[in-house]
Design an enzyme around this catalytic site. Structure first.
Site, PDB file in Angstrom:
ATOM      1  N   HIS A 224      -0.867   0.324  -9.592  1.00 38.15           N
ATOM      2  CA  HIS A 224      -1.633  -0.571  -8.702  1.00 38.15           C
ATOM      3  C   HIS A 224      -2.270  -1.731  -9.486  1.00 38.15           C
ATOM      4  O   HIS A 224      -3.487  -1.909  -9.496  1.00 38.15           O
ATOM      5  CB  HIS A 224      -2.716   0.199  -7.922  1.00 38.15           C
ATOM      6  CG  HIS A 224      -3.193  -0.538  -6.701  1.00 38.15           C
ATOM      7  ND1 HIS A 224      -3.624   0.086  -5.558  1.00 38.15           N
ATOM      8  CD2 HIS A 224      -3.288  -1.876  -6.438  1.00 38.15           C
ATOM      9  CE1 HIS A 224      -3.987  -0.821  -4.659  1.00 38.15           C
ATOM     10  NE2 HIS A 224      -3.796  -2.036  -5.182  1.00 38.15           N
TER      11      HIS A 224
ATOM     12  N   ARG B  32       0.848  -1.191   0.000  1.00 39.64           N
ATOM     13  CA  ARG B  32       0.000   0.000   0.000  1.00 39.64           C
ATOM     14  C   ARG B  32       0.885   1.243   0.000  1.00 39.64           C
ATOM     15  O   ARG B  32       1.947   1.258   0.632  1.00 39.64           O
ATOM     16  CB  ARG B  32      -0.893   0.035   1.246  1.00 39.64           C
ATOM     17  CG  ARG B  32      -2.068  -0.916   1.202  1.00 39.64           C
ATOM     18  CD  ARG B  32      -3.113  -0.497   0.156  1.00 39.64           C
ATOM     19  NE  ARG B  32      -4.266  -1.398   0.148  1.00 39.64           N
ATOM     20  CZ  ARG B  32      -4.394  -2.454  -0.677  1.00 39.64           C
ATOM     21  NH1 ARG B  32      -3.463  -2.715  -1.564  1.00 39.64           N
ATOM     22  NH2 ARG B  32      -5.479  -3.205  -0.629  1.00 39.64           N
TER      23      ARG B  32
HETATM   24  P1  NDP Z   1      -1.744 -11.560   5.218  1.00 39.28           P
HETATM   25  O1  NDP Z   1      -2.688 -11.030   6.236  1.00 39.28           O
HETATM   26  O2  NDP Z   1      -1.858 -12.988   4.805  1.00 39.28           O
HETATM   27  O3  NDP Z   1      -0.242 -11.360   5.721  1.00 39.28           O
HETATM   28  C1  NDP Z   1       0.147 -10.206   6.396  1.00 39.28           C
HETATM   29  C2  NDP Z   1       1.544 -10.419   6.972  1.00 39.28           C
HETATM   30  O4  NDP Z   1       1.995  -9.187   7.542  1.00 39.28           O
HETATM   31  C3  NDP Z   1       1.564 -11.464   8.093  1.00 39.28           C
HETATM   32  O5  NDP Z   1       2.728 -12.234   8.002  1.00 39.28           O
HETATM   33  C4  NDP Z   1       1.592 -10.594   9.355  1.00 39.28           C
HETATM   34  O6  NDP Z   1       2.240 -11.200  10.477  1.00 39.28           O
HETATM   35  C5  NDP Z   1       2.428  -9.423   8.876  1.00 39.28           C
HETATM   36  N1  NDP Z   1       2.201  -8.238   9.705  1.00 39.28           N
HETATM   37  C6  NDP Z   1       1.059  -7.535   9.891  1.00 39.28           C
HETATM   38  N2  NDP Z   1       1.246  -6.528  10.755  1.00 39.28           N
HETATM   39  C7  NDP Z   1       2.543  -6.595  11.137  1.00 39.28           C
HETATM   40  C8  NDP Z   1       3.336  -5.840  12.037  1.00 39.28           C
HETATM   41  N3  NDP Z   1       2.843  -4.797  12.711  1.00 39.28           N
HETATM   42  N4  NDP Z   1       4.624  -6.205  12.201  1.00 39.28           N
HETATM   43  C9  NDP Z   1       5.126  -7.260  11.519  1.00 39.28           C
HETATM   44  N5  NDP Z   1       4.437  -8.027  10.657  1.00 39.28           N
HETATM   45  C10 NDP Z   1       3.152  -7.691  10.463  1.00 39.28           C
HETATM   46  O7  NDP Z   1      -1.855 -10.596   3.953  1.00 39.28           O
HETATM   47  P2  NDP Z   1      -1.643 -10.967   2.409  1.00 39.28           P
HETATM   48  O8  NDP Z   1      -0.334 -11.624   2.256  1.00 39.28           O
HETATM   49  O9  NDP Z   1      -2.839 -11.651   1.865  1.00 39.28           O
HETATM   50  O10 NDP Z   1      -1.640  -9.494   1.751  1.00 39.28           O
HETATM   51  C11 NDP Z   1      -0.663  -8.537   2.109  1.00 39.28           C
HETATM   52  C12 NDP Z   1      -0.993  -7.176   1.522  1.00 39.28           C
HETATM   53  O11 NDP Z   1      -0.701  -7.132   0.139  1.00 39.28           O
HETATM   54  C13 NDP Z   1      -2.467  -6.750   1.571  1.00 39.28           C
HETATM   55  O12 NDP Z   1      -2.834  -6.272   2.853  1.00 39.28           O
HETATM   56  C14 NDP Z   1      -2.526  -5.667   0.520  1.00 39.28           C
HETATM   57  O13 NDP Z   1      -2.275  -4.404   1.118  1.00 39.28           O
HETATM   58  C15 NDP Z   1      -1.388  -6.028  -0.427  1.00 39.28           C
HETATM   59  N6  NDP Z   1      -1.899  -6.403  -1.760  1.00 39.28           N
HETATM   60  C16 NDP Z   1      -1.609  -5.564  -2.817  1.00 39.28           C
HETATM   61  C17 NDP Z   1      -2.043  -5.886  -4.077  1.00 39.28           C
HETATM   62  C18 NDP Z   1      -1.671  -5.040  -5.256  1.00 39.28           C
HETATM   63  O14 NDP Z   1      -2.230  -5.217  -6.348  1.00 39.28           O
HETATM   64  N7  NDP Z   1      -0.717  -4.148  -5.141  1.00 39.28           N
HETATM   65  C19 NDP Z   1      -2.859  -7.085  -4.346  1.00 39.28           C
HETATM   66  C20 NDP Z   1      -3.060  -7.916  -3.170  1.00 39.28           C
HETATM   67  C21 NDP Z   1      -2.607  -7.557  -1.924  1.00 39.28           C
HETATM   68  P3  NDP Z   1       1.599 -12.507  11.193  1.00 39.28           P
HETATM   69  O15 NDP Z   1       1.635 -13.600  10.156  1.00 39.28           O
HETATM   70  O16 NDP Z   1       2.520 -12.768  12.315  1.00 39.28           O
HETATM   71  O17 NDP Z   1       0.201 -12.143  11.585  1.00 39.28           O
HETATM   72  C1  OXD Z   2      -5.749  -6.021  -2.898  1.00 41.74           C
HETATM   73  C2  OXD Z   2      -5.397  -5.101  -3.980  1.00 41.74           C
HETATM   74  O1  OXD Z   2      -5.616  -5.668  -1.717  1.00 41.74           O
HETATM   75  O2  OXD Z   2      -5.718  -5.413  -5.156  1.00 41.74           O
HETATM   76  O3  OXD Z   2      -6.179  -7.155  -3.195  1.00 41.74           O
HETATM   77  O4  OXD Z   2      -4.777  -4.062  -3.741  1.00 41.74           O
END
Ligand code: NDP
Ligand code: OXD
Length: 312
Positions: free
Chosen positions: A275, A227
């Site tokens: 994006h 993001r």
């Molecule tokens: P998940 O919820 O599966 O994974 C999030 C990870 O971040 C987990 O490992 C979590 O730790 C870690 N995390 C969260 N908060 C913290 C913190 N404060 N400190 C350290 N680690 C932290 O999310 P996804 O993998 O499914 O997606 C990740 C992001 O990718 C989405 O939120 C979105 O913003 C972005 N995205 C962007 C897209 C694009 O087109 N650009 C498309 C799809 C997604 P833990 O496992 O320990 O809970």
């Molecule tokens: C998502 C994205 O969060 O597309 O899936 O940004």
């Protein structure tokens, strides 16, 4: 009749109504901004970046489905009804596209492709710009969740030393785990390519800032596909222009669309995409939502429910 409110752009509403009709013919689908509906008739809702305040007007909504993996667009609504489960989109096809984006831009930097592009533009036969040894190019992934883990596994298969930073410790073959704020500096210090795949929460807002960049090895590269709110854009440009960072790939921005005045558009060491690292496939998501609603109506437990305390 069970009614679903779809908060999707009206000009692409058909992309959602057709597969929803196929997978859930028993469901009435109304499109926000296009169809008339009474707030009390809505049982379920789906959307990505819904208008703030909308969901609190739906007194009978039972589940809200995010069409994205990230749910910051819902949680930034101060009136979001937190007693209603919010389900985020977790799907192999979405994670796979994200993994491909990360692998692509890791390799673009590692194999010095932009230098070859510039040489080609000048008709130069430039047998130069050798890559660093793969074994010496350490990739650090911020966020070792659904997407970060898949990206890390593929990069490890390409022989990159891979580590991941998450809130809780992980045990994933070939990925070294760092966890919590106490291990962030050590993690950054051994990341030659830093990939951000975190959710945007109050704890991760502006996590990519000048302090973070100073803790990366000299010559490191940054990929942000999560993001725009994770990154302080001016700090990134300053770190690149000072020569500390080699460059960056950005898919997401604090303001989207990226304003025409942003220096990111023309920066020679920044690769940007609008994006599009991964796009939710309406057919896949319609099927997922249809199945989840059918299950919920029969009393089944919902998967991928957002923890409002953690914000993801
Ligand atoms: P998940 O919820 O599966 O994974 C999030 C990870 O971040 C987990 O490992 C979590 O730790 C870690 N995390 C969260 N908060 C913290 C913190 N404060 N400190 C350290 N680690 C932290 O999310 P996804 O993998 O499914 O997606 C990740 C992001 O990718 C989405 O939120 C979105 O913003 C972005 N995205 C962007 C897209 C694009 O087109 N650009 C498309 C799809 C997604 P833990 O496992 O320990 O809970
Ligand atoms: C998502 C994205 O969060 O597309 O899936 O940004």
């Amino acid at each position: 009749m069970t009614t679903l409110l779809a908060v999707v752009p009206t000009f692409i509403a058909r992309l959602w109504t057709e597969p929803l009709a196929q997978y859930a013919p028993w469901l009435k689908v109304v499109i926000h901004g296009q169809d008339d509906y009474k707030p009390e008739e809505i049982d379920y809702a789906l959307g990505f970046r819904p208008p703030p305040g909308l969901f609190k007007t739906l007194p009978n909504v039972k589940v809200i489905f995010s069409l994205g993996a990230g749910v910051d667009g819902f949680l930034s609504d101060k009136d979001f009804p937190k007693q209603i489960p919010l389900v985020r989109f977790v799907d192999h096809t979405l994670s796979r596209e994200m993994m491909q984006y990360v692998v692509l831009h890791t390799l673009m930097f590692h194999r010095t492709q932009r230098q070859f592009d510039r040489a080609q533009a000048q008709k130069q036969w430039a047998q130069m710009f050798p890559p660093r040894r793969t074994e010496d190019t350490r990739v650090g992934i911020l966020g070792l969740g659904e997407i970060g883990t898949m990206a890390g596994e593929y990069l490890a298969r390409l022989d990159f030393p891979v580590s991941g930073w998450s809130r809780t410790k992980k045990s994933v073959p070939d990925i070294k785990s760092f966890a919590g704020d106490g291990e962030l500096e050590a993690f950054l210090g051994q990341s030659d390519i830093l990939v951000c795949l975190l959710p945007l929460t109050p704890a991760t807002y502006h996590i990519l800032n000048k302090k973070t960049f100073a803790q990366l090895p000299k010559g490191a590269y940054v990929i942000n596909a999560a993001r725009g709110g994770h990154l302080v854009e001016d700090d990134l440009i300053a770190a690149i222009d000072s020569g500390h960072l080699a460059g960056a790939t950005l898919d997401v921005f604090e303001t989207e669309p990226l304003p025409a005045t942003s220096p990111i558009w023309t920066h020679p060491k920044i690769t940007m995409t609008p994006h599009v690292a991964a796009m939710t496939d309406p057919r896949v998501a319609s099927r997922t939502v249809a199945d989840a609603i059918a299950g919920h109506m029969k009393g089944a437990k919902l998967d991928n429910v957002v923890d409002f305390e953690l914000g993801y």
